[in-house]
Design an enzyme around this catalytic site. Structure first.
Site, mmCIF file in Angstrom:
data_model
loop_
_atom_site.group_PDB
_atom_site.id
_atom_site.type_symbol
_atom_site.label_atom_id
_atom_site.label_comp_id
_atom_site.label_asym_id
_atom_site.label_seq_id
_atom_site.Cartn_x
_atom_site.Cartn_y
_atom_site.Cartn_z
ATOM 1 N N HIS A 46 5.123 -3.240 10.471
ATOM 2 C CA HIS A 46 5.702 -4.581 10.408
ATOM 3 C C HIS A 46 4.839 -5.628 11.119
ATOM 4 O O HIS A 46 5.341 -6.585 11.698
ATOM 5 C CB HIS A 46 7.148 -4.586 10.921
ATOM 6 C CG HIS A 46 8.077 -3.979 9.921
ATOM 7 N ND1 HIS A 46 8.253 -2.613 9.813
ATOM 8 C CD2 HIS A 46 8.844 -4.541 8.957
ATOM 9 C CE1 HIS A 46 9.098 -2.371 8.837
ATOM 10 N NE2 HIS A 46 9.476 -3.521 8.290
ATOM 11 N N CYS A 51 -5.179 -10.531 -3.868
ATOM 12 C CA CYS A 51 -5.077 -10.040 -2.495
ATOM 13 C C CYS A 51 -5.622 -11.024 -1.457
ATOM 14 O O CYS A 51 -5.581 -10.750 -0.263
ATOM 15 C CB CYS A 51 -5.754 -8.680 -2.355
ATOM 16 S SG CYS A 51 -4.872 -7.394 -3.262
ATOM 17 N N GLU A 84 -2.278 2.898 -0.108
ATOM 18 C CA GLU A 84 -1.817 1.518 -0.112
ATOM 19 C C GLU A 84 -0.687 1.357 -1.136
ATOM 20 O O GLU A 84 0.258 0.615 -0.917
ATOM 21 C CB GLU A 84 -3.005 0.619 -0.456
ATOM 22 C CG GLU A 84 -2.738 -0.850 -0.344
ATOM 23 C CD GLU A 84 -4.005 -1.662 -0.543
ATOM 24 O OE1 GLU A 84 -4.817 -1.735 0.389
ATOM 25 O OE2 GLU A 84 -4.164 -2.218 -1.641
#
Length: 150
Positions: free
Chosen positions: A75, A25, A136
Site C-alpha cells: 500500500h 504506465c 505484476e
C-alpha cells in the site's frame, strides 16, 4: 546431505508510475504483486536442533521478507527519486500517504533486483537466495536468479 530449495510466496499491493515511459504506465497506477522467494541450503542435520530437517524455518524466511519487502512496499506508491514525480510524491506525503522514493525506475525488473539485495543481506550464512519471481499481473513477471548474477 543434499541441497534443497524451498519457496515462500507473498503478496502486496503497490502503486507506481514510470516517468518518461511512452505508454499507459507513465500514469500512477497499482498492481497486486505476488513475490515468490526461493532459497537453497542443506537441511539441518543436528538432531538436537529444534529445526532439525529444515533448510530454514518458513516463519524465519517470512519474517525477513515481511520486514524488508512486504511491510515497506504494501500500500505504498513508489517513484524514482530522480524524476519530476518527486513533486507529486511530496504532495502525497503531506497528505499522509505512504510514498517510497527509490533510486531506480520502479519496474518489476528493477524492483526484483532491489528485493534480492535486501533479502540476501538478512539470510543466515548457510542459506543462499536462489531466485525471486515478482508477478505484476497474472501474465507478466520478472525473475532474478543468483546464478545469473555471480
Amino acid at each position: 546431505m543434499s541441497f534443497i530449495r524451498i519457496t515462500k510466496q507473498f503478496s502486496f499491493e503497490t502503486g507506481h508510475a514510470l516517468y518518461g515511459y511512452d505508454g499507459k504506465c507513465k500514469n500512477v497506477h497499482g498492481h497486486s504483486y505476488k513475490l515468490s522467494v526461493t532459497v537453497i541450503g542443506k537441511p539441518i542435520s543436528d538432531t538436537t536442533n529444534v529445526k532439525f530437517g529444515m533448510v530454514i524455518d518458513f516463519s524465519d524466511l517470512k519474517k525477513i521478507v515481511k520486514e524488508e519487502i512486504v511491510d515497506v512496499f504494501d500500500h505504498a506508491t513508489v517513484f524514482n527519486k530522480n524524476t519530476p514525480h518527486v513533486e507529486l510524491a511530496k504532495e502525497l506525503q503531506e497528505r499522509d500517504h505512504n510514498v517510497l522514493l527509490v533510486d531506480y525506475q520502479p519496474t518489476s525488473e528493477m524492483m526484483v533486483i532491489d528485493f534480492a539485495k535486501k533479502i540476501k543481506k538478512r539470510l543466515p550464512e548457510h542459506i543462499a537466495l536462489h531466485s525471486l519471481k515478482l508477478q505484476e499481473t497474472d501474465t507478466s513477471f520478472a525473475e532474478w536468479y543468483d546464478y545469473d548474477n555471480i
